[in-house]
Design a protein around this motif. Structure first.
Motif, PDB file in Angstrom:
ATOM      1  N   ARG A 101      -5.333  12.967  -2.327  1.00  0.00           N
ATOM      2  CA  ARG A 101      -4.456  11.922  -1.779  1.00  0.00           C
ATOM      3  C   ARG A 101      -4.788  10.659  -2.564  1.00  0.00           C
ATOM      4  NH1 ARG A 101      -4.530   7.666   2.028  1.00  0.00           N
ATOM      5  NH2 ARG A 101      -2.524   7.443   3.089  1.00  0.00           N
ATOM      6  N   VAL A 132       0.856  -1.188   0.000  1.00  0.00           N
ATOM      7  CA  VAL A 132       0.000   0.000   0.000  1.00  0.00           C
ATOM      8  C   VAL A 132       0.888   1.232   0.000  1.00  0.00           C
ATOM      9  CG1 VAL A 132      -1.844   1.246   1.187  1.00  0.00           C
ATOM     10  CG2 VAL A 132      -1.767  -1.264   1.296  1.00  0.00           C
ATOM     11  N   ALA A 142       0.879   5.712  -0.787  1.00  0.00           N
ATOM     12  CA  ALA A 142       0.056   6.913  -0.930  1.00  0.00           C
ATOM     13  C   ALA A 142       0.942   8.089  -1.315  1.00  0.00           C
ATOM     14  CB  ALA A 142      -0.695   7.208   0.356  1.00  0.00           C
ATOM     15  N   THR A 195      -3.326   0.247  -3.676  1.00  0.00           N
ATOM     16  CA  THR A 195      -3.145  -1.031  -2.995  1.00  0.00           C
ATOM     17  C   THR A 195      -2.927  -2.117  -4.045  1.00  0.00           C
ATOM     18  OG1 THR A 195      -4.570  -0.338  -1.170  1.00  0.00           O
ATOM     19  CG2 THR A 195      -4.152  -2.702  -1.395  1.00  0.00           C
ATOM     20  N   GLN A 244      -4.141   6.724  -3.007  1.00  0.00           N
ATOM     21  CA  GLN A 244      -3.624   5.522  -2.355  1.00  0.00           C
ATOM     22  C   GLN A 244      -3.788   4.343  -3.305  1.00  0.00           C
ATOM     23  OE1 GLN A 244      -4.392   4.495   1.863  1.00  0.00           O
ATOM     24  NE2 GLN A 244      -5.300   2.621   1.022  1.00  0.00           N
TER      25      GLN A 244
END
Length: 159
Positions: free
Chosen positions: A115, A21, A23, A119, A117
């Motif tokens: 933002r 993960v 970001a 995964t 992110q």
């Protein structure tokens, strides 16, 4: 030759044996970032340097993606929440040791930007999982570079 991978759903993002993960922030608003991810599939090589080719399939329900080094994916889109989330499952790949893969891009407003992110949820052979864990730093750098490039692309004046 491409192999069929195990079909997984969105819950795999939380249950995968391997989860990477990352970001990063981008100055563009979530709706613009989402459009670059979900609607401008063929534009991915212009900002994600690991991607050499990308094209939508099945009227946008899937994608075909090629990476540097010859890795190829045939994907199914599993989530399209405009301005919030874009996720896809890999159905076929030639990546050695890969058994299942789902990638999710989550977008959250952050000041005047977004933002982002990402995964990377996967399952694979023990060697695949070991290799990906060891490559975490390089994968993270690739993601951060891609988001920075995307930010530049989205802030560039239109012709």
């Amino acid at each position: 030759m491409a192999r069929r991978l195990r079909s997984v759903g969105l819950d795999f993002v939380d249950s995968a044996p391997l989860r990477l993960v990352f970001a990063a922030e981008v100055s563009a608003p979530p709706d613009l970032v989402y459009r670059a991810l979900a609607e401008d599939v063929e534009g991915w090589p212009g900002w994600f340097t690991q991607v050499t080719a990308a094209r939508p399939l099945d009227a946008g329900a899937g994608r075909e993606v090629r990476l540097r080094g010859g890795i190829a994916f045939r994907e199914t889109i599993v989530a399209t929440d405009p301005g919030e989330r874009y996720a896809y499952r890999v159905d076929e790949s030639n990546a050695p040791g890969l058994r299942a893969l789902l990638e999710e891009w989550s977008l959250t407003p952050s000041g005047t930007g977004t933002r982002v992110q990402w995964t990377f949820a996967a399952d694979g052979s023990p060697l695949f999982r070991f290799t990906m864990r060891r490559a975490r730093g390089a994968v993270g750098k690739s993601f951060r570079d891609a988001v920075r490039n995307l930010g530049r692309r989205l802030s560039a004046p239109s012709d």
